[in-house]
Design a protein around this motif. Sequence first.
Motif, PDB file in Angstrom:
ATOM      1  N   TRP A   1       0.842  -1.205   0.000  1.00 11.36           N
ATOM      2  CA  TRP A   1       0.000   0.000   0.000  1.00 11.36           C
ATOM      3  C   TRP A   1       0.876   1.253   0.000  1.00 11.36           C
ATOM      4  N   GLY A   2       1.902   1.280   0.847  1.00 10.03           N
ATOM      5  CA  GLY A   2       2.768   2.449   0.945  1.00 10.03           C
ATOM      6  C   GLY A   2       3.687   2.624  -0.248  1.00 10.03           C
ATOM      7  N   SER A   3       4.184   1.519  -0.805  1.00  8.07           N
ATOM      8  CA  SER A   3       5.148   1.617  -1.902  1.00  8.07           C
ATOM      9  C   SER A   3       4.534   2.186  -3.170  1.00  8.07           C
ATOM     10  N   ALA A   4       3.202   2.205  -3.250  1.00  5.01           N
ATOM     11  CA  ALA A   4       2.547   2.843  -4.393  1.00  5.01           C
ATOM     12  C   ALA A   4       2.918   4.318  -4.496  1.00  5.01           C
ATOM     13  N   ALA A   5       3.349   4.909  -3.394  1.00  4.67           N
ATOM     14  CA  ALA A   5       3.781   6.306  -3.413  1.00  4.67           C
ATOM     15  C   ALA A   5       4.939   6.502  -4.387  1.00  4.67           C
ATOM     16  N   PHE A   6       5.827   5.536  -4.451  1.00  3.85           N
ATOM     17  CA  PHE A   6       6.950   5.661  -5.380  1.00  3.85           C
ATOM     18  C   PHE A   6       6.567   5.188  -6.776  1.00  3.85           C
ATOM     19  N   ASN A   7       5.925   4.038  -6.852  1.00  2.00           N
ATOM     20  CA  ASN A   7       5.569   3.465  -8.156  1.00  2.00           C
ATOM     21  C   ASN A   7       4.608   4.350  -8.925  1.00  2.00           C
ATOM     22  N   ALA A   8       3.479   4.656  -8.318  1.00  2.00           N
ATOM     23  CA  ALA A   8       2.414   5.365  -9.034  1.00  2.00           C
ATOM     24  C   ALA A   8       2.657   6.869  -9.106  1.00  2.00           C
ATOM     25  N   VAL A   9       3.036   7.479  -7.960  1.00  2.00           N
ATOM     26  CA  VAL A   9       3.145   8.942  -7.908  1.00  2.00           C
ATOM     27  C   VAL A   9       4.452   9.437  -8.507  1.00  2.00           C
ATOM     28  N   ILE A  10       5.566   8.849  -8.094  1.00  2.00           N
ATOM     29  CA  ILE A  10       6.870   9.361  -8.530  1.00  2.00           C
ATOM     30  C   ILE A  10       7.213   8.903  -9.945  1.00  2.00           C
ATOM     31  N   VAL A  11       7.195   7.594 -10.182  1.00  2.00           N
ATOM     32  CA  VAL A  11       7.701   7.054 -11.439  1.00  2.00           C
ATOM     33  C   VAL A  11       6.710   7.215 -12.588  1.00  2.00           C
ATOM     34  N   THR A  12       5.434   6.975 -12.344  1.00  2.00           N
ATOM     35  CA  THR A  12       4.480   6.854 -13.461  1.00  2.00           C
ATOM     36  C   THR A  12       3.738   8.135 -13.789  1.00  2.00           C
TER      37      THR A  12
END
Length: 436
Positions: free
Chosen positions: A4-15
């Motif tokens: 749930w938390g790692s989506a911050a990097f995957n979805a928000v930062i990278v994508t």
Amino acid sequence: MWDWGSAAFNAVIVTFVFSVYLTDSVGKDLAEPFSAATWLSIAIALAGLVIALTAPVMGQRADRGGRRRRSLALWTYLTIALTALMFLVDSGSPHPWFWVGLVLLAVGSITFEFAEVSYFAMLRQVSTPTTVGRVSGFGWAMGYFGGIFLLLAAFLGFISGEGDERGLLGIPVDGGLNVRMVCLIAAVWFAVFALPVLFRVPENRPKEKNDDDNDANAGFLESYRILWADLKTLWARDPRTVKFLIASAIFRDGLAGVFTFGAILAVTVYGLAPGDVLIFGVAANVVAALGAVAAGYLDDRVGPKAVIVGSLVAMLVTMTVLVFVDGAAMFWIFGLLMCLFVGPAQSASRSFLARLVPPESDGQMFGLYATTGRAVSFLAPALFGLFTWAFSADRAGIAGIALVLLVGLLLLLPVRTPTSVETSEHWAEDPSTPSV
């Protein structure tokens, strides 16, 4: 919670947020020979090369020394620190900050992948042979839901609207402050939700060694010799793992291609308005998450191979239909139907490997999982581009992605699924896992 938390990097930062801000705002006036988007692709490609060369050894060393949780904490919070530093990337004086942002994004991609290796390796520590499928599926779904929640919060609170102040919070756009604030929020989000796994999951035990065994004290370069020796032993004992790593690398690249090029096709081929793409993206993630949860229970009943094969066949049928239909309504129906099977294939792939790997080698094997994925990550983009060029139509790119999925499926079919007895033996032999 880590998913749930790692989506911050995957979805928000990278994508969706920082990478777009970096190329469209900070680096928009970058001089030739390369555009900002080209430099970004070069940086991400170099990061992928580093991951491919080092991920298995990083996982192996964490396995061998009993440092899996410590490794997860280290790489997770390094990623969080790099995310927080992205707040400094000011679009007001673009060129110097563009290079800073590029380095932060590339290095963050490396540290995040290292964190994922240790995290995936914990799957056996938090499941049993009868629950590994649903645990993997639930975790994968939480990643989808976390990304949806945070993206909507970032859009409504900081990005939506027009003028000098954006979002419900009225954050100024001068110097890209509203987007930079999203980076800080993403860092705090990840930092908070990464804590439960570090407090609740025990450290794995170091591998036992004989008096003449120096592997535990081996240096970084020596670890490659150990990796090669382990691979030869693994091939001699059970080549299924190596065959599965190859097959999964190919079909996982096809799955990634679905999300990478789906938005492009939605606009250029099926006539979705650009503003509707974000809505479709939210719906697609919800459907994929629900599919992952449901398939997790099916995984435990019929095995992960059946889930993967069924998902890939269903996607190939759906993509064949998409080649021939037109209009936004058809894309909504068959696009969402295709996304329903993406989550199950991804989560079942993770549980398949967890059932296969030898005891106390989870980190090394999931490192190879990352490496093989990176090694073939050019396939879907290359075939998408080749088919669109050869047939002079964006629609033809669907066939290119479908071909990647088909090759992965054909390579997977001969790989025998782990029996319940084999899976139970692996769980029982690993002292860091729950009792069976």
